[in-house]
Design a protein around this motif. Structure first.
Motif, mmCIF file in Angstrom:
data_model
loop_
_atom_site.group_PDB
_atom_site.id
_atom_site.type_symbol
_atom_site.label_atom_id
_atom_site.label_comp_id
_atom_site.label_asym_id
_atom_site.label_seq_id
_atom_site.Cartn_x
_atom_site.Cartn_y
_atom_site.Cartn_z
ATOM 1 N N TYR A 1 18.707 -68.107 54.764
ATOM 2 C CA TYR A 1 18.366 -69.490 54.457
ATOM 3 C C TYR A 1 19.467 -70.419 54.960
ATOM 4 O O TYR A 1 20.586 -69.996 55.276
ATOM 5 N N GLY A 2 19.144 -71.691 55.043
ATOM 6 C CA GLY A 2 20.126 -72.668 55.480
ATOM 7 C C GLY A 2 19.486 -74.020 55.672
ATOM 8 O O GLY A 2 18.311 -74.242 55.355
ATOM 9 N N GLU A 3 20.261 -74.942 56.220
ATOM 10 C CA GLU A 3 19.751 -76.275 56.505
ATOM 11 C C GLU A 3 20.499 -76.867 57.700
ATOM 12 O O GLU A 3 21.669 -76.553 57.943
ATOM 13 N N TYR A 4 19.787 -77.698 58.437
ATOM 14 C CA TYR A 4 20.374 -78.355 59.598
ATOM 15 C C TYR A 4 19.753 -79.736 59.706
ATOM 16 O O TYR A 4 18.544 -79.876 59.896
ATOM 17 N N GLU A 5 20.600 -80.756 59.547
ATOM 18 C CA GLU A 5 20.150 -82.132 59.540
ATOM 19 C C GLU A 5 19.002 -82.297 58.537
ATOM 20 O O GLU A 5 19.191 -82.064 57.356
ATOM 21 N N HIS A 6 17.808 -82.619 58.988
ATOM 22 C CA HIS A 6 16.699 -82.860 58.054
ATOM 23 C C HIS A 6 15.908 -81.587 57.726
ATOM 24 O O HIS A 6 14.970 -81.631 56.935
ATOM 25 N N LEU A 7 16.270 -80.468 58.334
ATOM 26 C CA LEU A 7 15.522 -79.224 58.143
ATOM 27 C C LEU A 7 16.214 -78.291 57.162
ATOM 28 O O LEU A 7 17.436 -78.157 57.179
ATOM 29 N N SER A 8 15.436 -77.624 56.324
ATOM 30 C CA SER A 8 15.910 -76.491 55.541
ATOM 31 C C SER A 8 14.888 -75.378 55.706
ATOM 32 O O SER A 8 13.705 -75.635 55.973
ATOM 33 N N TYR A 9 15.321 -74.116 55.550
ATOM 34 C CA TYR A 9 14.446 -73.003 55.882
ATOM 35 C C TYR A 9 14.857 -71.776 55.076
ATOM 36 O O TYR A 9 15.992 -71.654 54.614
ATOM 37 N N MET A 10 13.893 -70.860 54.917
ATOM 38 C CA MET A 10 14.155 -69.619 54.188
ATOM 39 C C MET A 10 13.216 -68.514 54.642
ATOM 40 O O MET A 10 12.021 -68.742 54.863
ATOM 41 N N LEU A 11 13.789 -67.326 54.776
ATOM 42 C CA LEU A 11 13.029 -66.097 54.966
ATOM 43 C C LEU A 11 13.455 -65.138 53.863
ATOM 44 O O LEU A 11 14.648 -64.870 53.690
ATOM 45 N N GLU A 12 12.502 -64.645 53.085
ATOM 46 C CA GLU A 12 12.805 -63.707 52.003
ATOM 47 C C GLU A 12 11.904 -62.484 52.115
ATOM 48 O O GLU A 12 10.675 -62.598 52.132
ATOM 49 N N LEU A 13 12.523 -61.316 52.207
ATOM 50 C CA LEU A 13 11.818 -60.041 52.226
ATOM 51 C C LEU A 13 12.120 -59.313 50.916
ATOM 52 O O LEU A 13 13.282 -59.242 50.504
ATOM 53 N N GLU A 14 11.104 -58.780 50.288
ATOM 54 C CA GLU A 14 11.310 -58.151 48.986
ATOM 55 C C GLU A 14 10.594 -56.816 48.889
ATOM 56 O O GLU A 14 9.462 -56.660 49.359
ATOM 57 N N GLY A 15 11.274 -55.861 48.280
ATOM 58 C CA GLY A 15 10.661 -54.596 47.923
ATOM 59 C C GLY A 15 10.490 -54.549 46.418
ATOM 60 O O GLY A 15 11.448 -54.740 45.669
ATOM 61 N N GLU A 16 9.272 -54.339 45.975
ATOM 62 C CA GLU A 16 8.976 -54.311 44.547
ATOM 63 C C GLU A 16 8.805 -52.868 44.092
ATOM 64 O O GLU A 16 8.157 -52.072 44.766
ATOM 65 N N GLU A 17 9.410 -52.536 42.943
ATOM 66 C CA GLU A 17 9.366 -51.164 42.423
ATOM 67 C C GLU A 17 9.824 -50.183 43.503
ATOM 68 O O GLU A 17 9.147 -49.191 43.810
ATOM 69 N N ILE A 18 11.010 -50.457 44.068
ATOM 70 C CA ILE A 18 11.575 -49.601 45.101
ATOM 71 C C ILE A 18 11.699 -48.163 44.611
ATOM 72 O O ILE A 18 11.394 -47.200 45.320
ATOM 73 N N TYR A 19 12.172 -48.008 43.391
ATOM 74 C CA TYR A 19 12.281 -46.664 42.805
ATOM 75 C C TYR A 19 11.900 -46.763 41.339
ATOM 76 O O TYR A 19 12.312 -47.682 40.625
ATOM 77 N N ARG A 20 11.103 -45.813 40.875
ATOM 78 C CA ARG A 20 10.622 -45.824 39.496
ATOM 79 C C ARG A 20 10.645 -44.399 38.952
ATOM 80 O O ARG A 20 10.107 -43.485 39.590
ATOM 81 N N GLU A 21 11.270 -44.216 37.803
ATOM 82 C CA GLU A 21 11.339 -42.897 37.181
ATOM 83 C C GLU A 21 10.971 -43.015 35.708
ATOM 84 O O GLU A 21 11.460 -43.888 34.997
ATOM 85 N N SER A 22 10.096 -42.124 35.271
ATOM 86 C CA SER A 22 9.676 -42.106 33.874
ATOM 87 C C SER A 22 10.247 -40.878 33.182
ATOM 88 O O SER A 22 10.488 -39.845 33.809
ATOM 89 N N PHE A 23 10.440 -41.001 31.868
ATOM 90 C CA PHE A 23 11.014 -39.927 31.068
ATOM 91 C C PHE A 23 10.064 -39.612 29.914
ATOM 92 O O PHE A 23 9.362 -40.475 29.411
#
Length: 332
Positions: free
Chosen positions: A65-87
């Motif tokens: 993410y960032g901004e330049y003059e009048h522009l701001s921008y964002m790229l977000e990549l997400e992994g949901e429940e990357i690892y899950r363990e039950s007991f």
């Protein structure tokens, strides 16, 4: 999974190899570019009544993410429940291989009053949905209203007018005329609470003395051929040590109410970095058959702005839904 691990590895190498000063939670500036790199994660433990105990690495995200003059921008990549363990009796472990495009937008600021955003972004509806990062939220669990009433994400454009000062006022319009941007990468899985291909929304907020009020209305289509409208009202009242917040909304299908949901929450700062939270919720969803009223009792410790240790107990009218949650989350 391999793609996401490669991205994470690149980010960590860049972080430690950089000669730039770095502050936890404020991202890392990439050279001389107007661009920062950051991310967040949450490690959650859930102990349900009569159910398995679950430990999971959730919401592992990388942001540019960032901004330049009048522009701001964002790229977000997400992994949901990357690892899950039950007991317990049916103990098992699993992991997700998918990386989702959570946000990708460009915002152009014309002046102090007008903004235009295009891409994929969090729908500017209510209060809670505008804060998508776990570590910055009051509790690890999200109010049901954010899942049942409106689309959490919008792929399209948003126009915003804002007026600052004592009479703070905001007006915004959202338009979506395509499917979710994440579907370009993951065709067989929708990374949104509704599989929308059209969404029109509008909202206004204003500050009256110490209380912020917000109202939203909208229309959206869900594949293959379902149409819904929604109405939502929210408020937030804040003092030095106390914050009261609430949201109440309804969803309609052919002028009939198919879902209602709402919550009222109080956050009290006990001492510096320590907060006690009480939230009461009620929801009724005819589509899913969910009808519940419950209370959330939480405690959050923030040793730093970008780190939170949260615990909460949910007491439901339907006893088997009672559960205890514990989480450690960080923004880097």
């Amino acid at each position: 999974m391999k793609r996401f691990l490669c991205i994470s590895y690149f980010c960590l190498v860049s972080l430690f190899a950089s000669e730039s000063e770095y502050q936890l939670g404020h991202g890392l500036k990439l050279g001389e570019l107007p661009l920062y790199m950051g991310g967040y994660f949450s490690l959650d433990y859930e102990h349900g009544y009569g159910k398995e105990r679950v430990l999971e690495l959730d919401e592992l995200a990388i942001m540019f993410y960032g901004e330049y003059e009048h522009l701001s921008y964002m790229l977000e990549l997400e992994g949901e429940e990357i690892y899950r363990e039950s007991f317990g009796d049916n103990a098992n472990a699993s992991h997700q291989d998918r990386v989702h495009l959570e946000r990708l937008y460009v915002n152009y600021n014309f002046n102090d009053n007008y903004d235009l955003k295009t891409g994929k972004f969090n729908s500017i509806i209510g209060l809670w949905n505008q804060n998508p990062i776990n570590v910055l939220r009051d509790t690890s669990s999200n109010p049901r209203i954010t899942e049942q009433i409106f689309p959490k994400f919008t792929t399209g454009a948003e126009f915003k007018y804002q007026q600052f000062g004592e009479d703070r006022f905001t007006l915004h319009l959202m338009v979506q005329e395509s499917e979710d941007m994440d579907e370009l990468f993951n065709r067989d899985e929708v990374y949104n609470n509704f599989d929308t291909n059209r969404h029109y929304g509008m909202g206004t907020s204003f500050l009256y003395k110490q209380t912020l009020f917000q109202f939203n209305a909208g229309y959206f289509e869900v594949k293959p051929d379902q149409e819904y409208t929604y109405l939502l009202g929210a408020f937030q009242y804040e003092l030095d040590t106390l914050r009261l917040q609430g949201e109440f909304g309804s969803q309609f299908d052919d002028d009939e109410t198919v879902a209602t949901s709402g919550y009222l929450q109080g956050v009290y700062r006990i001492v510096q970095d320590h907060e006690g939270i009480l939230r009461v919720e009620s929801c009724d969803d005819e589509k899913t058959g969910i009808k519940d009223s419950f209370g959330v009792f939480g405690y959050t410790y923030r040793p730093y702005y970008s780190i939170a240790i949260k615990s909460e107990y949910q007491w439901h009218s339907y006893k088997k839904e009672n559960k205890f949650l514990l989480s450690f989350s960080a923004l880097f």
